[in-house]
Scaffold this motif. Sequence first.
Motif, PDB file in Angstrom:
ATOM      1  N   ALA A   1      -2.672 -18.745   6.832  1.00 46.62           N
ATOM      2  CA  ALA A   1      -2.895 -19.299   7.430  1.00 46.62           C
ATOM      3  C   ALA A   1      -2.945 -17.894   8.418  1.00 46.62           C
ATOM      4  O   ALA A   1      -3.665 -17.438   9.634  1.00 46.62           O
ATOM      5  N   ARG A   2      -1.914 -16.814   8.092  1.00 47.03           N
ATOM      6  CA  ARG A   2      -1.472 -15.097   9.244  1.00 47.03           C
ATOM      7  C   ARG A   2      -0.164 -14.522   8.329  1.00 47.03           C
ATOM      8  O   ARG A   2      -0.169 -14.983   7.062  1.00 47.03           O
ATOM      9  N   ALA A   3      -0.225 -12.761   8.632  1.00 46.85           N
ATOM     10  CA  ALA A   3      -0.028 -11.873   7.750  1.00 46.85           C
ATOM     11  C   ALA A   3       1.386 -11.640   8.433  1.00 46.85           C
ATOM     12  O   ALA A   3       1.501 -12.288   9.965  1.00 46.85           O
ATOM     13  N   GLU A   4       2.241 -10.898   7.292  1.00 50.87           N
ATOM     14  CA  GLU A   4       3.836 -10.624   8.061  1.00 50.87           C
ATOM     15  C   GLU A   4       3.548  -8.723   7.423  1.00 50.87           C
ATOM     16  O   GLU A   4       3.187  -9.257   5.659  1.00 50.87           O
ATOM     17  N   VAL A   5       3.637  -8.079   8.431  1.00 51.29           N
ATOM     18  CA  VAL A   5       4.232  -7.046   7.505  1.00 51.29           C
ATOM     19  C   VAL A   5       5.074  -6.785   7.915  1.00 51.29           C
ATOM     20  O   VAL A   5       6.576  -7.031   8.878  1.00 51.29           O
ATOM     21  N   LEU A   6       6.412  -6.488   6.707  1.00 48.68           N
ATOM     22  CA  LEU A   6       7.684  -6.951   5.889  1.00 48.68           C
ATOM     23  C   LEU A   6       8.437  -5.310   6.471  1.00 48.68           C
ATOM     24  O   LEU A   6       9.313  -5.431   6.950  1.00 48.68           O
TER      25      LEU A   6
ATOM     26  N   LEU B   1       1.167  -0.939   0.044  1.00 47.65           N
ATOM     27  CA  LEU B   1       0.208   0.159   0.298  1.00 47.65           C
ATOM     28  C   LEU B   1       0.705   1.092   0.329  1.00 47.65           C
ATOM     29  O   LEU B   1       2.011   0.651   0.634  1.00 47.65           O
ATOM     30  N   LEU B   2       0.623   2.228  -0.589  1.00 50.72           N
ATOM     31  CA  LEU B   2       1.296   3.418  -1.047  1.00 50.72           C
ATOM     32  C   LEU B   2       0.015   4.878  -0.301  1.00 50.72           C
ATOM     33  O   LEU B   2      -1.011   4.304  -1.101  1.00 50.72           O
ATOM     34  N   TRP B   3       1.027   5.571   0.429  1.00 49.07           N
ATOM     35  CA  TRP B   3       0.060   6.642   0.717  1.00 49.07           C
ATOM     36  C   TRP B   3       0.683   7.799   0.261  1.00 49.07           C
ATOM     37  O   TRP B   3       2.084   8.222  -0.158  1.00 49.07           O
ATOM     38  N   ARG B   4      -0.197   8.329  -0.369  1.00 47.35           N
ATOM     39  CA  ARG B   4       0.560   9.312  -1.508  1.00 47.35           C
ATOM     40  C   ARG B   4       0.199  11.275  -0.887  1.00 47.35           C
ATOM     41  O   ARG B   4      -1.681  10.441  -0.642  1.00 47.35           O
ATOM     42  N   ASN B   5       0.540  11.863  -1.620  1.00 47.57           N
ATOM     43  CA  ASN B   5      -0.605  13.525  -0.950  1.00 47.57           C
ATOM     44  C   ASN B   5      -0.101  13.859  -3.202  1.00 47.57           C
ATOM     45  O   ASN B   5       0.949  14.302  -2.946  1.00 47.57           O
ATOM     46  N   GLY B   6      -1.737  13.835  -3.560  1.00 50.10           N
ATOM     47  CA  GLY B   6      -1.271  14.443  -4.343  1.00 50.10           C
ATOM     48  C   GLY B   6       0.250  13.563  -5.078  1.00 50.10           C
ATOM     49  O   GLY B   6      -1.093  11.620  -5.562  1.00 50.10           O
ATOM     50  N   CYS B   7       0.617  13.837  -6.731  1.00 51.95           N
ATOM     51  CA  CYS B   7       1.566  13.042  -6.412  1.00 51.95           C
ATOM     52  C   CYS B   7       2.942  11.976  -5.733  1.00 51.95           C
ATOM     53  O   CYS B   7       2.891  10.870  -6.620  1.00 51.95           O
ATOM     54  N   GLU B   8       2.925  13.197  -5.079  1.00 48.39           N
ATOM     55  CA  GLU B   8       4.188  12.545  -3.813  1.00 48.39           C
ATOM     56  C   GLU B   8       3.978  11.305  -2.684  1.00 48.39           C
ATOM     57  O   GLU B   8       2.389  11.319  -2.286  1.00 48.39           O
ATOM     58  N   PRO B   9       4.381  10.247  -3.048  1.00 44.76           N
ATOM     59  CA  PRO B   9       5.024   9.174  -2.550  1.00 44.76           C
ATOM     60  C   PRO B   9       5.304   9.505  -0.896  1.00 44.76           C
ATOM     61  O   PRO B   9       6.366  10.002  -0.592  1.00 44.76           O
ATOM     62  N   LEU B  10       4.143   9.311   0.390  1.00 49.50           N
ATOM     63  CA  LEU B  10       4.577   9.515   2.020  1.00 49.50           C
ATOM     64  C   LEU B  10       4.968   8.630   1.945  1.00 49.50           C
ATOM     65  O   LEU B  10       6.039   8.855   3.221  1.00 49.50           O
ATOM     66  N   GLY B  11       4.597   7.824   2.105  1.00 50.66           N
ATOM     67  CA  GLY B  11       4.511   6.293   3.846  1.00 50.66           C
ATOM     68  C   GLY B  11       4.655   5.321   2.588  1.00 50.66           C
ATOM     69  O   GLY B  11       3.592   4.929   1.822  1.00 50.66           O
ATOM     70  N   PHE B  12       4.141   3.827   3.295  1.00 51.55           N
ATOM     71  CA  PHE B  12       4.022   2.610   2.093  1.00 51.55           C
ATOM     72  C   PHE B  12       4.251   1.081   3.553  1.00 51.55           C
ATOM     73  O   PHE B  12       5.469   1.590   4.488  1.00 51.55           O
ATOM     74  N   VAL B  13       3.548   0.636   2.718  1.00 54.96           N
ATOM     75  CA  VAL B  13       3.794  -0.544   3.923  1.00 54.96           C
ATOM     76  C   VAL B  13       3.789  -1.527   2.845  1.00 54.96           C
ATOM     77  O   VAL B  13       3.136  -1.582   2.366  1.00 54.96           O
ATOM     78  N   LEU B  14       4.627  -2.906   3.280  1.00 56.35           N
ATOM     79  CA  LEU B  14       4.639  -3.964   2.391  1.00 56.35           C
ATOM     80  C   LEU B  14       4.564  -4.969   3.552  1.00 56.35           C
ATOM     81  O   LEU B  14       5.008  -5.624   4.684  1.00 56.35           O
ATOM     82  N   GLY B  15       3.835  -6.183   2.741  1.00 55.21           N
ATOM     83  CA  GLY B  15       3.076  -8.205   3.558  1.00 55.21           C
ATOM     84  C   GLY B  15       3.410  -8.332   3.337  1.00 55.21           C
ATOM     85  O   GLY B  15       2.822  -8.554   1.423  1.00 55.21           O
ATOM     86  N   ARG B  16       2.928  -9.822   3.481  1.00 54.69           N
ATOM     87  CA  ARG B  16       2.307 -11.238   2.680  1.00 54.69           C
ATOM     88  C   ARG B  16       2.059 -12.245   3.926  1.00 54.69           C
ATOM     89  O   ARG B  16       2.232 -11.597   4.902  1.00 54.69           O
ATOM     90  N   SER B  17       0.606 -12.690   3.048  1.00 56.80           N
ATOM     91  CA  SER B  17       0.499 -14.294   4.080  1.00 56.80           C
ATOM     92  C   SER B  17       0.879 -15.350   4.041  1.00 56.80           C
ATOM     93  O   SER B  17       0.828 -15.481   2.325  1.00 56.80           O
ATOM     94  N   ASN B  18       0.989 -15.950   4.028  1.00 53.63           N
ATOM     95  CA  ASN B  18       0.817 -17.274   3.879  1.00 53.63           C
ATOM     96  C   ASN B  18      -0.505 -18.416   4.047  1.00 53.63           C
ATOM     97  O   ASN B  18      -0.546 -19.567   4.138  1.00 53.63           O
TER      98      ASN B  18
END
Length: 177
Positions: A71-76, A52-69
């Motif tokens: 059974a459970r998920a993990e923020v990487l 997921l990417l958080w942006r203000n207009g065109c400017e990217p200001l934050g991100f979160v990356l993760g995965r799941s298998n």
Amino acid sequence: MPERPCATAAPIEAICPDDLPAVAALHAHCFDEPWQPELIGRIARAPGGFGLLWRNGCEPLGFVLGRSNGARAEVLSLGVAPSARQRGVARALMNAAIDGVSRRGLRTLYLEVAEDNDAALRLYRALGFAPVGRRPGYYARPEARTVDALTLRRAILPAAVGEVRPLRRAEGPRIVS
């Protein structure tokens, strides 16, 4: 490659291929060991992966990356541009990730954080994460110092019946420059 329009309906969106260079650049601003666009793309596109990417207009200001298998998920990785810190961006991204994990039907979310990252620890505790493990000397610091990683876990409430669906977009706080 056509340029992506700057105006978005929501500040938080799924990372798309055109976003990978910007997310990699933001990752490099946030961490000592930056991830390349190809790795970020593999994580976001993998079965069970999310970005997921958080942006203000065109400017990217934050991100979160993760995965799941399944059974459970993990923020990487979670990163916020220095100019946008302490403004709710990380909280909004984590809430969107938690919501997406819930909608996928998963019930547990894990992450690791350096034990000296007080701001992140405050956020994760406020979001209901609790320590369940430790990795001694996991993070390298200047002058050959290392810091332990804390493994945190959060139980995820199930999404309402009929609401389980793939993660797409989420609303978050708007930052006006």
